[in-house]
Design a protein around this motif. Sequence first.
Motif, PDB file in Angstrom:
ATOM      1  N   LEU A 159       0.864  -1.181   0.000  1.00  0.00           N
ATOM      2  CA  LEU A 159       0.000   0.000   0.000  1.00  0.00           C
ATOM      3  C   LEU A 159       0.898   1.228   0.000  1.00  0.00           C
ATOM      4  N   VAL A 160       0.767   2.078  -1.007  1.00  0.00           N
ATOM      5  CA  VAL A 160       1.579   3.298  -1.077  1.00  0.00           C
ATOM      6  C   VAL A 160       0.668   4.492  -1.289  1.00  0.00           C
ATOM      7  N   TYR A 161       1.081   5.632  -0.741  1.00  0.00           N
ATOM      8  CA  TYR A 161       0.386   6.892  -1.042  1.00  0.00           C
ATOM      9  C   TYR A 161       1.277   8.065  -0.695  1.00  0.00           C
ATOM     10  N   GLY A 162       0.826   9.263  -1.054  1.00  0.00           N
ATOM     11  CA  GLY A 162       1.584  10.490  -0.812  1.00  0.00           C
ATOM     12  C   GLY A 162       2.333  10.963  -2.040  1.00  0.00           C
ATOM     13  N   ASN A 163       2.907  12.174  -1.902  1.00  0.00           N
ATOM     14  CA  ASN A 163       3.679  12.790  -2.991  1.00  0.00           C
ATOM     15  C   ASN A 163       5.031  13.194  -2.443  1.00  0.00           C
ATOM     16  N   PRO A 164       6.125  12.458  -2.704  1.00  0.00           N
ATOM     17  CA  PRO A 164       6.152  11.228  -3.493  1.00  0.00           C
ATOM     18  C   PRO A 164       5.555  10.068  -2.701  1.00  0.00           C
ATOM     19  N   ALA A 165       5.120   9.028  -3.393  1.00  0.00           N
ATOM     20  CA  ALA A 165       4.467   7.886  -2.746  1.00  0.00           C
ATOM     21  C   ALA A 165       5.466   7.099  -1.896  1.00  0.00           C
ATOM     22  N   ARG A 166       5.047   6.762  -0.678  1.00  0.00           N
ATOM     23  CA  ARG A 166       5.839   5.895   0.194  1.00  0.00           C
ATOM     24  C   ARG A 166       4.942   4.761   0.687  1.00  0.00           C
ATOM     25  N   GLN A 167       5.582   3.655   1.083  1.00  0.00           N
ATOM     26  CA  GLN A 167       4.794   2.506   1.519  1.00  0.00           C
ATOM     27  C   GLN A 167       4.274   2.701   2.939  1.00  0.00           C
ATOM     28  N   HIS A 168       3.001   2.385   3.139  1.00  0.00           N
ATOM     29  CA  HIS A 168       2.370   2.518   4.454  1.00  0.00           C
ATOM     30  C   HIS A 168       1.698   1.221   4.866  1.00  0.00           C
ATOM     31  N   GLY A 169       2.226   0.092   4.448  1.00  0.00           N
ATOM     32  CA  GLY A 169       1.646  -1.175   4.856  1.00  0.00           C
ATOM     33  C   GLY A 169       1.396  -2.095   3.677  1.00  0.00           C
ATOM     34  N   TRP A 170       0.491  -3.065   3.926  1.00  0.00           N
ATOM     35  CA  TRP A 170       0.206  -4.094   2.933  1.00  0.00           C
ATOM     36  C   TRP A 170      -1.301  -4.248   2.771  1.00  0.00           C
ATOM     37  N   VAL A 171      -1.703  -4.722   1.624  1.00  0.00           N
ATOM     38  CA  VAL A 171      -3.126  -4.983   1.381  1.00  0.00           C
ATOM     39  C   VAL A 171      -3.345  -6.406   0.902  1.00  0.00           C
ATOM     40  N   CYS A 172      -4.545  -6.876   1.156  1.00  0.00           N
ATOM     41  CA  CYS A 172      -4.988  -8.204   0.715  1.00  0.00           C
ATOM     42  C   CYS A 172      -5.336  -8.170  -0.775  1.00  0.00           C
ATOM     43  N   ARG A 173      -5.466  -9.351  -1.343  1.00  0.00           N
ATOM     44  CA  ARG A 173      -5.956  -9.432  -2.723  1.00  0.00           C
ATOM     45  C   ARG A 173      -7.292  -8.736  -2.909  1.00  0.00           C
ATOM     46  N   CYS A 174      -8.066  -8.723  -1.821  1.00  0.00           N
ATOM     47  CA  CYS A 174      -9.392  -8.120  -1.926  1.00  0.00           C
ATOM     48  C   CYS A 174      -9.340  -6.604  -1.757  1.00  0.00           C
ATOM     49  N   GLY A 175      -8.144  -6.051  -1.438  1.00  0.00           N
ATOM     50  CA  GLY A 175      -7.995  -4.602  -1.371  1.00  0.00           C
ATOM     51  C   GLY A 175      -7.956  -4.028   0.032  1.00  0.00           C
ATOM     52  N   LEU A 176      -8.345  -4.830   1.051  1.00  0.00           N
ATOM     53  CA  LEU A 176      -8.365  -4.300   2.422  1.00  0.00           C
ATOM     54  C   LEU A 176      -6.975  -4.307   3.037  1.00  0.00           C
ATOM     55  N   LYS A 177      -6.724  -3.389   3.952  1.00  0.00           N
ATOM     56  CA  LYS A 177      -5.419  -3.277   4.600  1.00  0.00           C
ATOM     57  C   LYS A 177      -5.214  -4.448   5.554  1.00  0.00           C
ATOM     58  N   LEU A 178      -4.002  -4.955   5.609  1.00  0.00           N
ATOM     59  CA  LEU A 178      -3.649  -6.087   6.468  1.00  0.00           C
ATOM     60  C   LEU A 178      -2.972  -5.586   7.731  1.00  0.00           C
ATOM     61  N   GLU A 179      -3.287  -6.207   8.862  1.00  0.00           N
ATOM     62  CA  GLU A 179      -2.606  -5.886  10.122  1.00  0.00           C
ATOM     63  C   GLU A 179      -1.805  -7.111  10.531  1.00  0.00           C
ATOM     64  N   PHE A 180      -0.474  -6.976  10.558  1.00  0.00           N
ATOM     65  CA  PHE A 180       0.390  -8.110  10.881  1.00  0.00           C
ATOM     66  C   PHE A 180       0.672  -8.201  12.381  1.00  0.00           C
ATOM     67  N   THR A 181       0.649  -9.415  12.904  1.00  0.00           N
ATOM     68  CA  THR A 181       1.143  -9.712  14.245  1.00  0.00           C
ATOM     69  C   THR A 181       2.314 -10.656  14.032  1.00  0.00           C
ATOM     70  N   ASP A 182       3.511 -10.209  14.458  1.00  0.00           N
ATOM     71  CA  ASP A 182       4.737 -10.912  14.081  1.00  0.00           C
ATOM     72  C   ASP A 182       4.765 -11.033  12.553  1.00  0.00           C
ATOM     73  N   ASP A 183       4.810 -12.226  12.034  1.00  0.00           N
ATOM     74  CA  ASP A 183       4.962 -12.370  10.584  1.00  0.00           C
ATOM     75  C   ASP A 183       3.681 -12.858   9.907  1.00  0.00           C
ATOM     76  N   LYS A 184       2.552 -12.820  10.633  1.00  0.00           N
ATOM     77  CA  LYS A 184       1.306 -13.340  10.053  1.00  0.00           C
ATOM     78  C   LYS A 184       0.186 -12.312  10.097  1.00  0.00           C
ATOM     79  N   ALA A 185      -0.684 -12.402   9.101  1.00  0.00           N
ATOM     80  CA  ALA A 185      -1.871 -11.541   9.076  1.00  0.00           C
ATOM     81  C   ALA A 185      -3.034 -12.324   8.498  1.00  0.00           C
ATOM     82  N   ARG A 186      -4.234 -12.073   9.020  1.00  0.00           N
ATOM     83  CA  ARG A 186      -5.450 -12.639   8.433  1.00  0.00           C
ATOM     84  C   ARG A 186      -6.362 -11.478   8.059  1.00  0.00           C
ATOM     85  N   CYS A 187      -6.717 -11.429   6.795  1.00  0.00           N
ATOM     86  CA  CYS A 187      -7.643 -10.387   6.341  1.00  0.00           C
ATOM     87  C   CYS A 187      -9.038 -10.704   6.868  1.00  0.00           C
ATOM     88  N   SER A 188      -9.848  -9.673   7.050  1.00  0.00           N
ATOM     89  CA  SER A 188     -11.220  -9.906   7.492  1.00  0.00           C
ATOM     90  C   SER A 188     -11.988 -10.732   6.459  1.00  0.00           C
TER      91      SER A 188
END
Lengths: 220, 220, 220
Positions: A159-188
């Motif tokens: 997930l990137v945004y801003g000018n210039p764009a910087r990374q602010h996390g990760w998103v699922c295939r479905c487009g929702l933002k992922l929240e990682f705990t350690d090295d794992k995340a489960r999308c809603s």
Amino acid sequence: MSAKKSARSSHAEKGMSQAARYFKHPLALVESDEVGEGTRVWAWAHVMDGAKVGKDCNIGEHCFLESGSSIGDRVIVKNHVCIWEKVTVDDDAFLGPNMIFTNDPNPRSGFRRPFVATFVRKGASIGAGAIIVCGNTLGEYCSVGAGAVVTKDVPDYALVYGNPARQHGWVCRCGLKLEFTDDKARCSCGRDYISDGMAIRPIGAEGDCMEPQLNADERG
Amino acid sequence: MSAKKSARSSHAEKGMSQAARYFKHPLALVESDEVGEGTRVWAWAHVMDGAKVGKDCNIGEHCFLESGSSIGDRVIVKNHVCIWEKVTVDDDAFLGPNMIFTNDPNPRSGFRRPFVATFVRKGASIGAGAIIVCGNTLGEYCSVGAGAVVTKDVPDYALVYGNPARQHGWVCRCGLKLEFTDDKARCSCGRDYISDGMAIRPIGAEGDCMEPQLNADERG
Amino acid sequence: MSAKKSARSSHAEKGMSQAARYFKHPLALVESDEVGEGTRVWAWAHVMDGAKVGKDCNIGEHCFLESGSSIGDRVIVKNHVCIWEKVTVDDDAFLGPNMIFTNDPNPRSGFRRPFVATFVRKGASIGAGAIIVCGNTLGEYCSVGAGAVVTKDVPDYALVYGNPARQHGWVCRCGLKLEFTDDKARCSCGRDYISDGMAIRPIGAEGDCMEPQLNADERG
């Protein structure tokens, strides 16, 4: 059957087949003969000769697809988007309204340098009004926020945004933002991801994380 | 009068009345029957069936008003603006050229989630090329600077700009920036404002702070 | 020759001459009679009566040139650009796709203030999606990066980008970035520059730093 009749029939069949294959708004201009089945091209959009368009795409009003550009299947191109020569967009990408590609890193009137390529990988989304400076690749299923100015490559699922764009996390295939705990995340939506600290990848079922619905009445 | 003649007359009257009610450039596409009197729709603009447009609006060239969108009276929509389903614009708003609305916070090809509403309140101005992320409300008489990326609600009379947009002061109903001394400000146009530290409001005469001139020849 | 015949011939000659002078796509709208020889105006672009366009320009699809605007010779205007009244663009400028001009610093529906002028000097380049707030001058051969929001004057040869745009160096006439050692720089194209700490200027040969190629097939 005579050769003459054959040619005429073939032409007619081709014409009918083409008419059935994809939808062209009466006010659109389609010069390419490489537009896939089920694609819709809306008013005042222009698909130039030599532009390649896959199946089931949606080309919004006032779009421009230049000779030498290429988009895959099920790509959604919202209004006012120009896809220039040397831009390649893979399957299932989403190009938001008024987003902007380029193909010349140092434009000057009167100087013509070789155009520079841009790649948008499978399933990537580009938000409204985002600008993609040429020479960069947007990774699979990444998400570029509205109004971002992308000046370097974007990793898969980033997930990137801003000018210039910087990374602010990760998103699922479905487009929702992922929240990682350690090295794992489960999308809603139910899909699991694992991170190695540098990149992420989905784990488990390879199917779609939720039932996708075709954008059957997408127009803009 | 026969039923047939009656129907014809009624149709003719409706046609004439419609023609007189608002101006449609010959190259515009207007499918909505809810376009108010005195509104002008310029070339290559498209007002879809079900889009609501008030009186005395100006819809610039290459604009797109989608079914399910709504704009009030005296709204100025400059060129290349798309007003999507679920976007509501109140009276006297100004939408600058190439400004951008959205209605899907996490767009993906193949995933259709419910669209998210955006509201633009009375008298608000949105600068050229500004982007309004959906789900937000722009308050009355606020001013969004050119190129701003709005990611949260904007208070009434607030001046915001930047990417992401942040508040940088307050503006008068007439659009000029206000300079507060303690909790009071007087615009050069003569209108007075009072601040409670969180919000501002005009005090005194409720009339217009200067004689507004209708944008009679506005076209773009 | 009768007066009647003379008038008809003159009209025909004028028509032919006009037709030969510049190219108008059948779907473009050109109302101005001040369009220079060799200029091309593409589909769904509109050149209003009173807009001035020089020679060998390229006006991309969906552009709008308003009455009271003026562009010089060999100006490249990419798709979706609006050039409003009071905007003046000199010879050899490049206006990137979807870049945006303005002419009202405090827009409000119902308030009409005098428009404010913008100047783009010879050879300047404006990147894709950049926004030029009115009242500013872009210097000769400057380069405005993609997505920049320009809020003040830009010096000759300056490179600016960001929101708001700030200077990040200097560029050559050919568009490439210059690297200074002390007060001198040589572009890879061979042209030399000298800096006085505040501004730069080319030294030596006044010819073009490389053979420019006319953008003969520029369309977008």
